[in-house]
Write a protein that holds these residues in place. Structure first.
Motif, PDB file in Angstrom:
ATOM      1  N   ASP A 198      -1.346   1.784  16.188  1.00 36.24           N
ATOM      2  CA  ASP A 198      -1.196   2.860  17.157  1.00 36.24           C
ATOM      3  C   ASP A 198       0.253   3.343  17.132  1.00 36.24           C
ATOM      4  O   ASP A 198       1.193   2.532  17.238  1.00 36.24           O
ATOM      5  CB  ASP A 198      -1.570   2.334  18.552  1.00 36.24           C
ATOM      6  CG  ASP A 198      -1.348   3.369  19.628  1.00 36.24           C
ATOM      7  OD1 ASP A 198      -2.134   4.330  19.697  1.00 36.24           O
ATOM      8  OD2 ASP A 198      -0.355   3.221  20.376  1.00 36.24           O
ATOM      9  N   GLU A 199       0.455   4.642  16.979  1.00 31.55           N
ATOM     10  CA  GLU A 199       1.793   5.229  16.869  1.00 31.55           C
ATOM     11  C   GLU A 199       2.679   4.857  18.056  1.00 31.55           C
ATOM     12  O   GLU A 199       3.824   4.427  17.882  1.00 31.55           O
ATOM     13  CB  GLU A 199       1.674   6.745  16.745  1.00 31.55           C
ATOM     14  CG  GLU A 199       3.003   7.453  16.643  1.00 31.55           C
ATOM     15  CD  GLU A 199       2.848   8.964  16.493  1.00 31.55           C
ATOM     16  OE1 GLU A 199       3.692   9.684  17.055  1.00 31.55           O
ATOM     17  OE2 GLU A 199       1.899   9.423  15.826  1.00 31.55           O
ATOM     18  N   THR A 238      -1.869  -4.741  14.716  1.00 25.97           N
ATOM     19  CA  THR A 238      -2.920  -4.640  13.711  1.00 25.97           C
ATOM     20  C   THR A 238      -3.079  -3.202  13.243  1.00 25.97           C
ATOM     21  O   THR A 238      -2.849  -2.259  13.987  1.00 25.97           O
ATOM     22  CB  THR A 238      -4.264  -5.171  14.254  1.00 25.97           C
ATOM     23  OG1 THR A 238      -4.598  -4.468  15.439  1.00 25.97           O
ATOM     24  CG2 THR A 238      -4.195  -6.664  14.541  1.00 25.97           C
ATOM     25  N   LYS A 239      -3.455  -3.078  11.965  1.00 27.72           N
ATOM     26  CA  LYS A 239      -3.714  -1.764  11.353  1.00 27.72           C
ATOM     27  C   LYS A 239      -5.154  -1.378  11.629  1.00 27.72           C
ATOM     28  O   LYS A 239      -6.012  -2.255  11.658  1.00 27.72           O
ATOM     29  CB  LYS A 239      -3.506  -1.840   9.838  1.00 27.72           C
ATOM     30  CG  LYS A 239      -2.109  -2.168   9.404  1.00 27.72           C
ATOM     31  CD  LYS A 239      -2.094  -2.288   7.877  1.00 27.72           C
ATOM     32  CE  LYS A 239      -0.822  -2.866   7.344  1.00 27.72           C
ATOM     33  NZ  LYS A 239      -0.896  -3.083   5.881  1.00 27.72           N
ATOM     34  N   PRO A 240      -5.466  -0.116  11.794  1.00 26.77           N
ATOM     35  CA  PRO A 240      -4.490   0.971  11.829  1.00 26.77           C
ATOM     36  C   PRO A 240      -3.652   0.869  13.098  1.00 26.77           C
ATOM     37  O   PRO A 240      -4.184   0.687  14.192  1.00 26.77           O
ATOM     38  CB  PRO A 240      -5.341   2.233  11.803  1.00 26.77           C
ATOM     39  CG  PRO A 240      -6.670   1.821  12.358  1.00 26.77           C
ATOM     40  CD  PRO A 240      -6.830   0.364  11.994  1.00 26.77           C
ATOM     41  N   ALA A 300       2.876   7.341   4.998  1.00 29.45           N
ATOM     42  CA  ALA A 300       2.543   7.630   6.395  1.00 29.45           C
ATOM     43  C   ALA A 300       3.628   7.122   7.339  1.00 29.45           C
ATOM     44  O   ALA A 300       4.040   7.836   8.266  1.00 29.45           O
ATOM     45  CB  ALA A 300       1.190   7.020   6.753  1.00 29.45           C
ATOM     46  N   GLN A 319       0.162   4.370   0.214  1.00 25.48           N
ATOM     47  CA  GLN A 319      -0.223   5.369   1.220  1.00 25.48           C
ATOM     48  C   GLN A 319       0.365   5.026   2.586  1.00 25.48           C
ATOM     49  O   GLN A 319       0.732   5.917   3.351  1.00 25.48           O
ATOM     50  CB  GLN A 319      -1.737   5.494   1.300  1.00 25.48           C
ATOM     51  CG  GLN A 319      -2.338   6.117   0.047  1.00 25.48           C
ATOM     52  CD  GLN A 319      -3.849   6.105   0.091  1.00 25.48           C
ATOM     53  OE1 GLN A 319      -4.466   5.129   0.513  1.00 25.48           O
ATOM     54  NE2 GLN A 319      -4.458   7.203  -0.353  1.00 25.48           N
ATOM     55  N   LEU A 320       0.453   3.748   2.889  1.00 32.84           N
ATOM     56  CA  LEU A 320       1.039   3.342   4.170  1.00 32.84           C
ATOM     57  C   LEU A 320       2.539   3.645   4.172  1.00 32.84           C
ATOM     58  O   LEU A 320       3.081   4.083   5.186  1.00 32.84           O
ATOM     59  CB  LEU A 320       0.783   1.867   4.459  1.00 32.84           C
ATOM     60  CG  LEU A 320       1.242   1.420   5.843  1.00 32.84           C
ATOM     61  CD1 LEU A 320       0.406   2.098   6.924  1.00 32.84           C
ATOM     62  CD2 LEU A 320       1.165  -0.076   5.978  1.00 32.84           C
ATOM     63  N   GLU A 350       0.840  -1.201   0.000  1.00 31.14           N
ATOM     64  CA  GLU A 350       0.000   0.000   0.000  1.00 31.14           C
ATOM     65  C   GLU A 350       0.878   1.255   0.000  1.00 31.14           C
ATOM     66  O   GLU A 350       1.488   1.587   1.024  1.00 31.14           O
ATOM     67  CB  GLU A 350      -0.891   0.029   1.243  1.00 31.14           C
ATOM     68  CG  GLU A 350      -1.886  -1.111   1.315  1.00 31.14           C
ATOM     69  CD  GLU A 350      -2.696  -1.071   2.600  1.00 31.14           C
ATOM     70  OE1 GLU A 350      -3.058   0.039   3.050  1.00 31.14           O
ATOM     71  OE2 GLU A 350      -2.938  -2.149   3.157  1.00 31.14           O
ATOM     72  N   GLY A 361      -3.744  -5.795   8.553  1.00 31.82           N
ATOM     73  CA  GLY A 361      -5.099  -5.266   8.625  1.00 31.82           C
ATOM     74  C   GLY A 361      -6.119  -6.376   8.742  1.00 31.82           C
ATOM     75  O   GLY A 361      -7.314  -6.130   8.812  1.00 31.82           O
ATOM     76  N   ASP A 418       4.046  -6.369   6.219  1.00 32.08           N
ATOM     77  CA  ASP A 418       2.626  -6.646   5.999  1.00 32.08           C
ATOM     78  C   ASP A 418       2.489  -8.135   5.690  1.00 32.08           C
ATOM     79  O   ASP A 418       3.299  -8.695   4.952  1.00 32.08           O
ATOM     80  CB  ASP A 418       2.112  -5.805   4.833  1.00 32.08           C
ATOM     81  CG  ASP A 418       0.620  -5.986   4.581  1.00 32.08           C
ATOM     82  OD1 ASP A 418      -0.116  -6.360   5.525  1.00 32.08           O
ATOM     83  OD2 ASP A 418       0.182  -5.739   3.447  1.00 32.08           O
TER      84      ASP A 418
END
Length: 128
Positions: A108-109, A104-106, A19, A15-16, A13, A84, A55
């Protein structure tokens, strides 16, 4: 000059990738992105990195395939699995395959940064 810890990110992904790069660079890590498992394995075999964010569910070459390849090649880079699709027994399976953490996605930072810190034995430059 101190070397930045290098975190490899293997996910299909884009976008991931963006980020995670933004987050990790902001916390003092260098980031190398991969979209294909074979590319990541070749890079890790050539030069171990400080940690791999992996992933599980990717087309063609899955995260499970990557974990098997890491074991077969005796690569020592610690692996943190990000998925995910949390399924029963998956966490136990990937830990048994050598992963040091399962998130697991999303994601946690704070949990991610803590897992990276534990896996690498380092702290990020910019504490969360």
């Amino acid at each position: 000059m101190k070397r930045l810890p290098v975190i490899a990110v293997l996910d299909d992904e884009p976008q991931l990738h963006k980020a995670l790069r933004r987050l990790l660079v902001g916390h003092g890590f260098a980031v190398v992105n991969f979209e294909h498992g074979r590319d990541a394995l070749a890079a890790l075999e050539a030069q171990p990195m400080d940690c791999l964010l992996l992933d599980l569910h990717m087309p063609e070459f899955t995260g499970f395939d990557v974990l098997e390849g890491i074991t077969a090649r005796r690569i020592t880079t610690p692996v943190i699995v990000l998925t995910g699709h949390g399924e029963p027994n998956t966490a136990q399976r990937v830990i048994a395959m050598g992963a040091v953490a399962y998130l697991t996605k999303p994601v946690d930072e704070a949990a991610l940064l803590s897992a990276i810190s534990e896996a690498t034995g380092t702290a990020s430059w910019n504490a969360f």
